[in-house]
Design a protein around this motif. Structure first.
Motif, PDB file in Angstrom:
ATOM      1  N   GLN A 195       2.967   5.500  10.091  1.00 49.79           N
ATOM      2  CA  GLN A 195       3.967   6.516  10.424  1.00 49.79           C
ATOM      3  C   GLN A 195       3.418   7.942  10.298  1.00 49.79           C
ATOM      4  N   SER A 196       2.403   8.131   9.461  1.00 53.88           N
ATOM      5  CA  SER A 196       1.887   9.486   9.239  1.00 53.88           C
ATOM      6  C   SER A 196       0.551   9.689   9.931  1.00 53.88           C
ATOM      7  N   ALA A 197       0.252  10.942  10.238  1.00 52.34           N
ATOM      8  CA  ALA A 197      -1.036  11.276  10.865  1.00 52.34           C
ATOM      9  C   ALA A 197      -2.188  10.928   9.928  1.00 52.34           C
ATOM     10  N   LEU A 198      -2.013  11.158   8.621  1.00 52.33           N
ATOM     11  CA  LEU A 198      -3.072  10.845   7.664  1.00 52.33           C
ATOM     12  C   LEU A 198      -3.396   9.357   7.669  1.00 52.33           C
ATOM     13  N   THR A 199      -2.374   8.516   7.649  1.00 52.87           N
ATOM     14  CA  THR A 199      -2.607   7.072   7.668  1.00 52.87           C
ATOM     15  C   THR A 199      -3.331   6.660   8.939  1.00 52.87           C
ATOM     16  N   ARG A 200      -2.917   7.219  10.079  1.00 53.36           N
ATOM     17  CA  ARG A 200      -3.599   6.894  11.341  1.00 53.36           C
ATOM     18  C   ARG A 200      -5.067   7.312  11.281  1.00 53.36           C
ATOM     19  N   THR A 201      -5.357   8.470  10.686  1.00 55.57           N
ATOM     20  CA  THR A 201      -6.740   8.938  10.543  1.00 55.57           C
ATOM     21  C   THR A 201      -7.543   7.998   9.646  1.00 55.57           C
ATOM     22  N   LEU A 202      -6.950   7.580   8.533  1.00 51.93           N
ATOM     23  CA  LEU A 202      -7.643   6.693   7.608  1.00 51.93           C
ATOM     24  C   LEU A 202      -7.980   5.351   8.244  1.00 51.93           C
ATOM     25  N   LEU A 203      -7.151   4.920   9.173  1.00 50.30           N
ATOM     26  CA  LEU A 203      -7.331   3.607   9.779  1.00 50.30           C
ATOM     27  C   LEU A 203      -8.279   3.616  10.984  1.00 50.30           C
ATOM     28  N   GLN A 204      -8.733   4.805  11.390  1.00 47.89           N
ATOM     29  CA  GLN A 204      -9.649   4.890  12.540  1.00 47.89           C
ATOM     30  C   GLN A 204     -11.036   4.430  12.168  1.00 47.89           C
ATOM     31  N   ILE A 223       3.386   9.563   0.963  1.00 46.31           N
ATOM     32  CA  ILE A 223       3.860   9.902   2.305  1.00 46.31           C
ATOM     33  C   ILE A 223       4.200   8.664   3.131  1.00 46.31           C
ATOM     34  N   GLU A 224       3.745   7.515   2.647  1.00 41.16           N
ATOM     35  CA  GLU A 224       4.028   6.273   3.362  1.00 41.16           C
ATOM     36  C   GLU A 224       3.752   5.111   2.431  1.00 41.16           C
ATOM     37  N   GLU A 225       4.612   4.089   2.450  1.00 39.93           N
ATOM     38  CA  GLU A 225       4.358   2.915   1.629  1.00 39.93           C
ATOM     39  C   GLU A 225       5.077   1.713   2.205  1.00 39.93           C
ATOM     40  N   GLY A 226       4.550   0.533   1.848  1.00 34.30           N
ATOM     41  CA  GLY A 226       5.159  -0.708   2.305  1.00 34.30           C
ATOM     42  C   GLY A 226       4.145  -1.828   2.278  1.00 34.30           C
ATOM     43  N   PRO A 227       4.512  -2.995   2.831  1.00 30.10           N
ATOM     44  CA  PRO A 227       3.552  -4.093   2.921  1.00 30.10           C
ATOM     45  C   PRO A 227       2.320  -3.649   3.723  1.00 30.10           C
ATOM     46  N   VAL A 228       1.153  -4.114   3.324  1.00 26.01           N
ATOM     47  CA  VAL A 228      -0.091  -3.683   3.977  1.00 26.01           C
ATOM     48  C   VAL A 228      -0.029  -3.925   5.481  1.00 26.01           C
ATOM     49  N   VAL A 257       0.842  -1.186   0.000  1.00 27.24           N
ATOM     50  CA  VAL A 257       0.000   0.000   0.000  1.00 27.24           C
ATOM     51  C   VAL A 257       0.883   1.244   0.000  1.00 27.24           C
ATOM     52  N   ALA A 258       0.408   2.260  -0.689  1.00 25.45           N
ATOM     53  CA  ALA A 258       1.045   3.578  -0.649  1.00 25.45           C
ATOM     54  C   ALA A 258      -0.033   4.581  -0.280  1.00 25.45           C
ATOM     55  N   VAL A 259       0.265   5.440   0.682  1.00 30.75           N
ATOM     56  CA  VAL A 259      -0.660   6.498   1.090  1.00 30.75           C
ATOM     57  C   VAL A 259      -0.188   7.771   0.401  1.00 30.75           C
ATOM     58  N   ILE A 260      -1.102   8.397  -0.349  1.00 29.60           N
ATOM     59  CA  ILE A 260      -0.763   9.587  -1.118  1.00 29.60           C
ATOM     60  C   ILE A 260      -1.537  10.775  -0.576  1.00 29.60           C
ATOM     61  N   ASN A 261      -0.850  11.881  -0.387  1.00 31.30           N
ATOM     62  CA  ASN A 261      -1.478  13.110   0.076  1.00 31.30           C
ATOM     63  C   ASN A 261      -0.916  14.267  -0.739  1.00 31.30           C
ATOM     64  N   GLY A 262      -1.787  15.010  -1.387  1.00 34.73           N
ATOM     65  CA  GLY A 262      -1.344  16.151  -2.186  1.00 34.73           C
ATOM     66  C   GLY A 262      -0.412  15.759  -3.317  1.00 34.73           C
TER      67      GLY A 262
END
Length: 197
Positions: free
Chosen positions: A188-197, A175-180, A166-171
């Motif tokens: 690692q990023s605030a956006l990824t943590r928000t998406l996973l809530q 901003i973050e990528e690797g095995p799911v 998975v790769a998390v893209i912002n703008g």
């Protein structure tokens, strides 16, 4: 996806398809790449309403002008069977459910035997049960055909169900990528943590 699919030009960087640089290709090479090596599946299906299912799937093969009618028929029959729509081959898109239309779009994308399948929100317009069946189909195609699938989605359950990486893209930036499992277990990023809530 537009950059990976060579629809838009990147301004910098490098892009490899099976270890071959594809940035900077000439127009004719880009057209050949898009028609022969990359398949597209869109959220809105993009089927031609006046054509039946067979005609929609064979349309890109006719554009390639490199197959005879017999080869086209074999390819069309094979991919329509692979997506489970053999009984609907003479139907028009308006006679099909959303999931069936997406299966036609998948068959059309597979008809030219691409190496990479680009899916833009391919399940977002579908109900949960149909989404599960489309994801199962994509997983099956990935395993049987060895095709690389790049899936854009905002649905975390879709990523968990189908993705290896998975790769998390912002703008427009990754901003973050690797095995799911790694990204989801240790975001690692605030956006990824928000998406996973």
């Amino acid at each position: 996806l537009n950059i990976i699919g060579c629809i838009d030009d990147a301004t910098e960087g490098s892009m490899l398809l099976h270890d071959k640089e594809i940035m900077g290709l000439k127009d004719k090479e880009i057209t050949n790449l898009r028609l022969n090596r990359i398949g597209f599946i869109f959220q809105t299906f993009n089927l031609i309403p006046v054509l039946n299912i067979r005609e929609n799937v064979e349309f890109p093969l006719l554009l390639l002008k490199k197959f005879n009618k017999s080869e086209i028929n074999q390819k069309v029959d094979k991919v329509i069977e692979a997506v489970g729509l053999t009984d609907y081959i003479q139907h028009r898109p308006s006679e099909l459910s959303g999931g069936q239309r997406q299966r036609v779009a998948i068959a059309r994308a597979l008809a030219s035997n691409p190496e990479v399948l680009l899916c833009d929100e391919a399940t977002s317009a579908l109900d949960p049960e149909t989404t599960r069946s489309i994801l199962a189909l994509l997983q099956s195609l990935n395993q049987k055909l060895g095709i690389t699938i790049l899936l854009i989605t905002h649905e975390m359950e879709v990523i968990k169900k189908i993705a290896h990486r998975v790769a998390v893209i912002n703008g427009g930036e990754i901003i973050e990528e690797g095995p799911v499992w790694q990204v989801f277990a240790h975001p690692q990023s605030a956006l990824t943590r928000t998406l996973l809530q």
